[in-house]
Design an enzyme around this catalytic site. Structure first.
Site, short mmCIF file in Angstrom:
data_model
loop_
_atom_site.label_atom_id
_atom_site.label_comp_id
_atom_site.label_asym_id
_atom_site.label_seq_id
_atom_site.Cartn_x
_atom_site.Cartn_y
_atom_site.Cartn_z
N GLY A 244 0.82 -1.20 0.00
CA GLY A 244 0.00 0.00 0.00
C GLY A 244 0.85 1.25 0.00
O GLY A 244 2.04 1.22 -0.35
N CYS A 245 0.27 2.36 0.38
CA CYS A 245 0.97 3.64 0.38
C CYS A 245 2.28 3.52 1.15
O CYS A 245 2.30 3.12 2.32
CB CYS A 245 0.09 4.72 1.01
SG CYS A 245 0.91 6.33 1.13
N PHE A 246 3.37 3.88 0.50
CA PHE A 246 4.68 3.63 1.12
C PHE A 246 5.03 4.58 2.25
O PHE A 246 5.98 4.32 2.99
CB PHE A 246 5.80 3.54 0.09
CG PHE A 246 5.94 4.64 -0.92
CD1 PHE A 246 5.39 5.90 -0.75
CD2 PHE A 246 6.65 4.40 -2.10
CE1 PHE A 246 5.55 6.90 -1.70
CE2 PHE A 246 6.81 5.39 -3.06
CZ PHE A 246 6.26 6.65 -2.86
N TRP A 247 4.30 5.65 2.44
CA TRP A 247 4.61 6.56 3.55
C TRP A 247 4.46 5.85 4.90
O TRP A 247 5.39 5.82 5.70
CB TRP A 247 3.69 7.77 3.52
CG TRP A 247 3.87 8.69 2.35
CD1 TRP A 247 4.92 8.74 1.48
CD2 TRP A 247 2.95 9.70 1.92
NE1 TRP A 247 4.72 9.72 0.55
CE2 TRP A 247 3.52 10.32 0.79
CE3 TRP A 247 1.71 10.13 2.39
CZ2 TRP A 247 2.88 11.37 0.12
CZ3 TRP A 247 1.07 11.17 1.72
CH2 TRP A 247 1.65 11.78 0.61
N GLU B 54 4.23 0.66 -5.16
CA GLU B 54 4.97 1.42 -4.16
C GLU B 54 5.61 0.43 -3.18
O GLU B 54 4.94 -0.50 -2.72
CB GLU B 54 4.05 2.39 -3.42
CG GLU B 54 3.48 3.47 -4.32
CD GLU B 54 2.72 4.55 -3.57
OE1 GLU B 54 2.87 4.63 -2.32
OE2 GLU B 54 1.97 5.29 -4.21
#
Length: 216
Positions: A54-57, A98
């Site tokens: 998912g979102c890499f942040w 990502e």
């Protein structure tokens, strides 16, 4: 539309963006939190693990806090287009997801423990999405660097799939593939949540603890 963020089918190589042979943006040399390098060479004997979840942040934030993890970075893997940028990856026309690069000290932790954490902190049954984030760039993936990592990843996927199936979840869709290339993301993405502590976190987890003893 070219840069639609909701493509849920992987692009075929003949339709992928051409890319380039170099980065068109600067990648920092050091980790914003630890001050350690985020690019090789890393200390002798240290190992690398690469995941898409998912979102890499938010994913990167989880891993840089784990015991034994020496450094982390975010980037793009599993695709076709060389040296993509963020907008290109979000278009669905590069094939990348990502990803997080995790460099760890095997004297302090091991690959099985890192993989177990990977499965715990996202929902690997969601296919081409995580929560409200929809698109091929959000798919679940483990990108192994050697045969030992592949074997552990395959076993871990089977163990967690059996665990989730018993609790009524669907099939685990995690992609397991050899790491071909880790393309670093733009500098502003690196350790994003350390720079923006109130930024977006996507943790669409199952809430299930991985039975690590089954990988022993």
């Amino acid at each position: 539309m070219l840069f639609s963020r909701h493509k849920t089918e992987l692009v075929t190589p003949d339709r992928a963006l051409a890319g380039r042979d170099h980065y068109e943006f600067d990648v920092p040399d050091t980790h914003y939190v630890t001050g350690r390098p985020i690019k090789a060479p890393f200390p002798e004997g240290y190992q690398q693990a690469v995941f898409g979840l998912g979102c890499f942040w938010g994913a990167e934030e989880v891993f840089w806090q784990q015991p034994g993890v020496w450094t982390t970075a975010v980037g793009y893997v599993g695709g076709v287009t060389p040296h993509p940028d963020y907008e290109e990856v979000c278009s669905g026309l590069t094939g990348h997801t990502e990803a997080v690069l995790v460099v760890f000290d095997p004297a302090e932790t091991d690959y099985a423990t890192i993989v177990a954490k990977f499965f715990e902190v996202h929902d690997p049954t969601q296919g081409m999405r995580q929560g409200n984030d929809v698109g091929t760039q959000y798919r679940s993936g483990i990108y192994y660097t050697d045969e030992s990592q592949r074997e552990i990843a395959e076993r871990a996927k089977a163990v967690f799939a059996e665990t989730l199936d018993g609790l009524g979840y669907g099939a685990v869709t995690t992609e397991i593939a050899p790491l071909q290339e880790f393309y670093y993301a733009e500098g502003y993405h690196q350790q994003y949540l350390a720079k923006n502590p109130f930024g977006y976190r996507c943790h669409s987890t199952t809430g299930i603890t991985f039975p690590l003893e089954k990988l022993a």
